[in-house]
Design a protein around this motif. Structure first.
Motif, short mmCIF file in Angstrom:
data_model
loop_
_atom_site.label_atom_id
_atom_site.label_comp_id
_atom_site.label_asym_id
_atom_site.label_seq_id
_atom_site.Cartn_x
_atom_site.Cartn_y
_atom_site.Cartn_z
N HIS A 156 0.85 -1.20 0.00
CA HIS A 156 0.00 0.00 0.00
C HIS A 156 0.89 1.25 0.00
CE1 HIS A 156 1.24 -0.59 4.17
NE2 HIS A 156 0.97 0.68 4.37
N GLY A 157 0.25 2.40 -0.12
CA GLY A 157 0.91 3.69 0.11
C GLY A 157 2.10 3.98 -0.79
N LEU A 158 3.10 4.66 -0.19
CA LEU A 158 4.28 5.07 -0.96
C LEU A 158 5.06 3.87 -1.48
CD1 LEU A 158 5.65 8.08 1.15
CD2 LEU A 158 3.85 8.04 -0.61
N GLY A 159 5.14 2.80 -0.68
CA GLY A 159 5.87 1.61 -1.13
C GLY A 159 5.26 1.01 -2.37
N MET A 160 3.94 0.93 -2.41
CA MET A 160 3.25 0.39 -3.59
C MET A 160 3.49 1.29 -4.80
SD MET A 160 -0.75 -0.60 -4.14
CE MET A 160 -0.60 -2.39 -3.91
#
Ligand code: GCO
Length: 262
Positions: free
Chosen positions: A18-22
């Protein structure tokens, strides 16, 4: 564009469900990398993320393990390297934040933030770098923060971790660059993610503060980080080392302005 081509590379992005990592993982995948997706919350979230990447035409494999647990990291890296292949790119993104005034923060909570946000990138890098040294090439990207440079009320543990991660990045570069390994950081500004959702709600004073404090006058879109990730994961950055690339809409460039100025 060959400089930015990641075809044939394997990229492990921690916390990429999710989020920035995704968003960063998607950028690396779109540039041709095979993604190793990681999370520790649930296998369902990892499976959903893998399906999300596959729908984007990206090859992805998921591994659930806790980046703060060295035994799990050693086992996972061994499995990844035998089942997928050598890890060419490691993005240490997984992290947590706890917003509590320092004088009220439990020591256990402080240590948990340091453990996940600072010790885990050390654990991951220590075990991935051995293969990179053997192959005489590799890219490590540590996800830092505005808090690698600035303090803010209630995020003292996180700032200590992210400030430390900036220096750890510089020391990794100092020790490992001679093996043709480039270790850099990305410092995101304020982005619209689940982590910042509590301070982004309409009418929350911090929401207005950030829009006013950011020269670009907006919260970042996670997709704005893809370019920085591709650059630091590719041959385009082969002589860049120990650098923290801030993607912050200009926050660190300015002292800010009074609320009555446009
Ligand atoms: C906060 C935010 C920040 C951002 C990011 C800024 O509470 O101040 O969560 O920490 O998440 O780290 O770079």
């Amino acid at each position: 564009m060959e400089l930015f081509n990641l075809k044939g590379k394997i990229a492990l992005v921690t916390g990429s469900t999710h989020g920035l990592g995704m968003a960063m993982a998607k950028g690396l995948g779109k540039a041709g990398a095979t993604l190793v997706v990681n999370g520790n919350s649930s296998q369902q979230k990892i499976d959903d993320a893998v399906k999300h990447f596959e729908r984007e035409g990206i090859k992805a494999v998921g591994y659930r393990f806790n980046v703060a647990d060295e035994a799990q990291v050693i086992e996972a890296i061994g499995k990844i390297q035998s089942e997928v292949g050598p890890i060419d790119i490691l993005v240490n993104n997984a992290g947590i934040i706890k917003r509590t005034p320092l004088e009220e923060m439990e020591v256990a909570d402080f240590k948990e933030v340091i453990d996940i946000d600072l010790v885990s990138p050390f654990i991951m890098s220590k075990h991935v770098v051995k293969g990179m040294m053997a192959r005489k090439q590799g890219k490590i990207i540590n996800i830092c923060s505005m808090m690698s440079e600035l303090g803010r009320n209630t995020v003292g543990a996180y700032a200590a971790a992210k400030g430390g991660l900036k220096m750890l990045t510089q020391n990794m570069a100092t020790e490992w660059a001679k093996h043709n390994i480039q270790i850099n950081g990305i410092g995101p500004g304020y982005f619209a993610t689940s982590q910042t959702a509590p301070i982004r709600v309409e009418g929350h004073p911090f929401n207005e503060f950030i829009v006013n404090r950011t020269p670009a006058a907006k919260w970042g879109d996670p997709n704005d980080l893809a370019g920085a990730a591709i650059f630091l994961a590719s041959r385009a950055s082969d002589f860049v080392n120990g650098h923290i690339l801030y993607v912050d809409g200009g926050i660190l460039a300015t002292i800010g302005k009074p609320s009555n100025e446009t």
